[in-house]
Design an enzyme around this catalytic site. Structure first.
Site, PDB file in Angstrom:
ATOM      1  CB  THR A 111      -9.922   5.128  -1.162  1.00  0.00           C
ATOM      2  OG1 THR A 111      -9.508   5.584   0.017  1.00  0.00           O
ATOM      3  CG2 THR A 111      -9.139   4.070  -1.613  1.00  0.00           C
ATOM      4  CE  LYS A 128      -2.384  10.921   3.319  1.00  0.00           C
ATOM      5  NZ  LYS A 128      -2.898  10.054   2.095  1.00  0.00           N
ATOM      6  CG  HIS A 148      -1.963  -0.803   1.196  1.00  0.00           C
ATOM      7  ND1 HIS A 148      -3.351  -0.708   0.725  1.00  0.00           N
ATOM      8  CD2 HIS A 148      -2.089  -2.257   1.661  1.00  0.00           C
ATOM      9  CE1 HIS A 148      -4.027  -1.614   0.964  1.00  0.00           C
ATOM     10  NE2 HIS A 148      -3.224  -2.636   1.514  1.00  0.00           N
ATOM     11  CE  LYS A 193      -5.959  14.394   0.390  1.00  0.00           C
ATOM     12  NZ  LYS A 193      -6.131  13.304  -0.644  1.00  0.00           N
ATOM     13  NE  ARG A 194      -3.648  10.447  10.012  1.00  0.00           N
ATOM     14  CZ  ARG A 194      -3.415   9.450  10.792  1.00  0.00           C
ATOM     15  NH1 ARG A 194      -4.226   8.486  11.219  1.00  0.00           N
ATOM     16  NH2 ARG A 194      -2.366   9.535  11.592  1.00  0.00           N
ATOM     17  CE  LYS A 249     -13.713   6.438   0.497  1.00  0.00           C
ATOM     18  NZ  LYS A 249     -12.919   6.624   1.921  1.00  0.00           N
TER      19      LYS A 249
HETATM   20  C1  NBG Z   1      -2.478   3.715   2.030  1.00  0.00           C
HETATM   21  C2  NBG Z   1      -2.317   4.629   0.769  1.00  0.00           C
HETATM   22  C3  NBG Z   1      -3.203   5.134   0.118  1.00  0.00           C
HETATM   23  C4  NBG Z   1      -3.952   3.914  -0.381  1.00  0.00           C
HETATM   24  C5  NBG Z   1      -4.556   2.950   0.940  1.00  0.00           C
HETATM   25  C6  NBG Z   1      -5.372   2.068   0.497  1.00  0.00           C
HETATM   26  C7  NBG Z   1      -0.857   3.044   3.820  1.00  0.00           C
HETATM   27  C8  NBG Z   1       0.426   2.175   4.109  1.00  0.00           C
HETATM   28  N1  NBG Z   1      -1.335   3.337   2.488  1.00  0.00           N
HETATM   29  O1  NBG Z   1      -2.763   5.724  -1.089  1.00  0.00           O
HETATM   30  O2  NBG Z   1      -1.415   5.696   1.320  1.00  0.00           O
HETATM   31  O3  NBG Z   1      -5.284   4.440  -1.124  1.00  0.00           O
HETATM   32  O4  NBG Z   1      -3.158   2.765   1.537  1.00  0.00           O
HETATM   33  O5  NBG Z   1      -4.846   1.097  -0.404  1.00  0.00           O
HETATM   34  O6  NBG Z   1      -1.656   3.665   4.636  1.00  0.00           O
END
Ligand code: NBG
Length: 817
Positions: free
Chosen positions: A653, A551, A357, A545-546, A657
């Site tokens: 994601t 980001k 991920h 987002k986080r 949305k």
């Molecule tokens: C996160 C990514 C996102 C991705 C999500 C789900 C982690 C390690 N990864 O870009 O930063 O959409 O995983 O796949 O949290």
């Protein structure tokens, strides 16, 4: 049953549970009690289906997916359950008749925040899709006592408060103590020779805890199918070991208790960052060991040869966090079931698949060997042997290339490299968006790709439209259904039917009216929570987002500061009014991310109170961003900010949305943005910035010089200087000095401006000008927004799950009558 009868039945059930649970009448109950009683009434409906589903699995001897994940960010359950049971109308009206409101009752439910961000939310969307599509699955995870912390903003700064989500009890869960498993830590491994002359490895002098599962129902949409999310809690063995106590080993007995108490206490609040703490490794092993023991025991109740396990079970590893699945499965197969290494390896490598991920290096899990081997002595022996055999293979393939061996080893430099272990043992390795998978193949995991190209594949992420449109945006959902029917609920590709209406002026108006109503709803929320008046006619420009440097919330707030400077100088400047809306949590220990939150709030404070400009711009930071308020925010957004440094966001994601809810993207060609643009057309998005190839090239050649950019751009220089001249820090110059330095100086091993904020600034400003211009033509904006919704079909998690099922898991659908 007629609808009237159903409503009557439901009301009776609510009254019944109110009596059983609280010895009260509905009219006397508190709001929380109402929530609990309604939840129990719904659970009554669920449990029959749940039992039937499991009976069907057994009868059909179906292959089962075990989705192994440290995180499941499910959010609230009630609203989703009501929708998926297709009882929305009945429940809503029945409650109405009791003088109650379903939305208010839903608001009593705390979010189940057992996850940080995208990774955990993806797991939750996947479960929804698995049930809706009818694939047998278990989500396996941890029942953290405290989930993601509650974010409180005080004087502009984030503070963390514990999230005691189980305070009132979780009405939907069922404790299954009959399936408890023992999990062992530490001690040492001794070898006994058994009567057949075979060596048996036995762990002695260990500490152990009892893992107790709690099951949560995952209700499929309209199909009577209910999968299980099984989350584990820890209990001390025997409550208190009097044996030890009598032997005078009082301390040891208490240690067991403490281990049990701490293990499931709290979710590590890191997103895309490794915690590296001993307790975290304990958590990983704890839930993996319990889940595997349970899965194998379940298999063995109806099969007699564990050598065929992979025919009926597949373990999907959600990132490297559950990678101990590999050696633990080997251990159970060899030590508990007596398989030889080769036999066990054959089963393991046919049943484990790994999803990557992230490419962020700080997120790659590496455990110090001394810690790992001390905590998991038997598992470590197995990892050591996997590594030894793996390196034999590498050396055969690349003779005399010790550099390769070093780079690929599972054990190297005193560390256990979890990704390498997952790849060596997994039969599938996938990225989460096309670009991300390509970067894995060509950069990050190149050596592994060259060795095993057949293992690598892409599965672009998705989201569930049932939560993020049907539940989160009922106005739009109903309108879409009125135009194209309700087939989109389970087949999002059908939403493309809206394309036929994008030129229709009446439809454009209806679409924008709905957006406006959703903006009014959000404006009320902001008024209530932030005390700020925002104009629903302004552009709602949203970044939620986080908080993470990659980001680039910093890029967008610098743009706000830039715009503010311009407007102050020229209050008559012709711009469409905007509301810049932010939300997101910073990991508790991530100081720079916290400084960015503070900066946003300080800029907000200044801008919102400046009467020269506040008719044209407002800045809002929404406190405690989480799944439940996210649903409302997506519905109200005009513009979706997806501005990560290209190559860094694996997929994203949130971007999907927003798209589903009709908000065009302003973004870089990163993660799934690439595929979003491909679906909707580049003319219906606002793309800017370096490409991932350009970013990667700069990272390799070290030619990037942010100072040059600042020297040449006085407006940007002004903005960056305002970080340290007291403009936003009450005259002091130190609050944001560290942020300033991160943009302008090399710090330790990190380059100045490592996320290319200054480099992309002008191109971002220019993209924002295109937004401003586009929004003024409401007809063409409406068309663009509608097209975003219409072209979002690909981004359903149903599509993603179908791909996993077909190409990785090889599982079949099961139907429950
Ligand atoms: C996160 C990514 C996102 C991705 C999500 C789900 C982690 C390690 N990864 O870009 O930063 O959409 O995983 O796949 O949290």
């Amino acid at each position: 049953m007629t609808k009237a009868e159903e409503k009557k039945g439901f009301k009776e059930e609510v009254a019944h549970y109110m009596k059983i649970l609280y010895r009260k009448k509905v009219s006397e109950a508190t709001e929380q009690q109402l929530f609990q009683a309604v939840a129990f009434a719904l659970k009554d409906d669920i449990v029959d289906r749940w039992m039937d589903t499991h009976k069907t699995f057994q009868e059909q001897d179906a292959k089962v997916v075990y989705y192994m994940s440290m995180e499941f960010l499910t959010g609230r359950a009630m609203g989703n359950i009501v929708i998926n049971l297709r009882e929305n109308e009945v429940v809503r009206e029945a409650l109405d008749e009791l003088g109650l409101n379903l939305d208010a009752i839903e608001d009593q439910e705390p979010d189940a925040a057992l996850g940080n961000g995208g990774l955990g939310r993806l797991a939750a969307c996947f479960l929804d899709s698995l049930s809706t599509l009818g694939y047998p699955a278990y989500g396996c995870g941890i029942r953290y006592k405290y989930g993601m912390f509650k974010q409180v903003i005080r004087d502009g700064a984030q503070q963390e408060e514990p999230d005691d989500w189980l305070k009132h009890g979780n009405p939907f869960e069922i404790r299954r103590s009959e399936y408890a498993e023992k999990v062992k830590f530490g001690g040492r491994v001794v070898v006994h020779r058994d009567e057949n002359g075979k060596d048996r490895y036995v762990q002695e002098d260990y500490q152990s805890v009892v893992a107790v599962p709690y099951d949560l129902p995952i209700v499929g949409y309209g199909n009577s199918f209910v999968n299980t999310l099984r989350i584990w809690d820890a209990q001390a063995v025997d409550n208190f070991s009097y044996d030890e106590f009598e032997k005078g080993e009082y301390i040891k007995a208490v240690e067991h208790q403490n281990l049990a108490r701490t293990i499931c206490e709290v979710l590590y609040p890191n997103d895309n960052h490794l915690a590296g703490k001993e307790l975290r490794l304990k958590q990983q092993y704890f839930f993996v060991s319990a889940s595997l023991q349970c899965a194998i025991a379940r298999y063995m109740t109806t099969h007699d040869d564990v050598r065929n396990l992979h025919e009926k079970i597949v373990f999907q590893l959600n990132d490297t966090h559950p990678t101990v699945t590999v050696p633990e499965l080997m251990r159970i197969l060899m030590d508990d079931y007596g398989l030889e290494w080769g036999e066990a390896w054959s089963v393991t490598t046919k049943s484990c698949a790994y999803t990557n991920h992230t490419i962020m290096s700080e997120a790659l899990e590496k455990w110090p060997i001394d810690l790992f081997s001390r905590l998991l002595p038997r598992v470590y022996q197995i990892v050591d042997e996997i590594n030894r055999r793996f390196l034999v293979e590498v050396r055969e393939r690349y003779p005399n290339n010790e550099e390769k061996v070093r780079k690929m080893a599972i054990l190297y430099d005193g560390q256990v490299k979890m990704a390498h272990l997952a790849i060596a043992a997994g039969f599938s390795v996938n990225g989460v968006a096309r670009l991300h998978t390509e970067i894995l193949k060509n950069q990050e995991l190149k050596d592994f790709y060259e060795l095993w190209p057949e293992k690598f594949n892409n599965k672009t992420n998705g989201i569930t439209q049932r939560r993020f449109l049907l539940h989160g945006n009922p106005l739009l959902a109903n309108w879409v259904t009125s135009k194209i029917g309700d087939g989109w609920i389970c087949d999002l590709a059908q939403i493309n039917g809206l394309s036929a209406f994008v030129e229709d002026a009446e439809c454009q108006k209806a679409f924008m009216d709905i957006k406006h109503q959703n903006k009014v709803r959000l404006a009320e929320y902001i008024k209530k929570h932030n005390g700020i008046d925002v104009d629903p006619h302004s552009i709602f420009d949203v970044q939620v987002k986080r908080l993470h440097e990659y980001k680039r919330q910093l890029l967008s707030i610098l743009h706000v500061m830039y715009l503010y400077n311009k407007l102050k100088r020229n209050p008559d400047m012709d711009v469409h009014p905007r509301t810049f809306i932010y939300g997101g949590k910073a990991s508790a220990g991530y100081e720079r991310a916290k400084a960015i939150i503070l900066l946003i709030n300080m800029v907000a404070e200044k801008v919102n109170h400046d009467s020269r400009v506040n008719g044209k711009m407002k800045v809002v930071f929404i406190e405690n961003y989480r799944v439940s308020n996210a649903e409302m925010i997506f519905a109200a957004a005009d513009l979706s900010e997806q501005i990560s440094t290209a190559s860094k966001e694996a997929s994203g994601t949130g971007n999907m949305k927003f798209m589903l809810n009709g908000a065009p993207t302003i973004g870089t060609m990163d993660g799934a943005n690439v595929e979003i643009v491909e679906e909707v057309g580049v003319e219906n998005a606002f793309i800017f910035g370096l490409s991932s190839d350009e970013v990667i090239a700069y990272e390799h050649n070290d030619q990037y010089n942010p100072k040059q950019i600042l020297d040449a751009d006085s407006e940007l220089r002004e903005v960056v200087t305002q970080l340290v001249d007291g403009t936003y820090s009450g005259g002091g110059s130190n609050l944001f000095r560290e942020l300033y330095r991160s943009l302008t100086e090399k710090m330790g091993n990190t380059r100045a401006d490592q996320y290319f904020i200054l480099k992309d600034f002008r191109s971002y400003v220019e993209a924002q000008q295109r937004v401003d211009k586009a929004f003024r033509n409401q007809g063409s904006w409406a068309k663009m927004a509608m097209l975003n919704t219409a072209k979002s079909g690909k981004f359903s998690s149903d599509r993603t799950i179908e791909e996993y099922a077909r190409e990785i898991w090889k599982v079949e659908k099961v139907s429950v009558k």
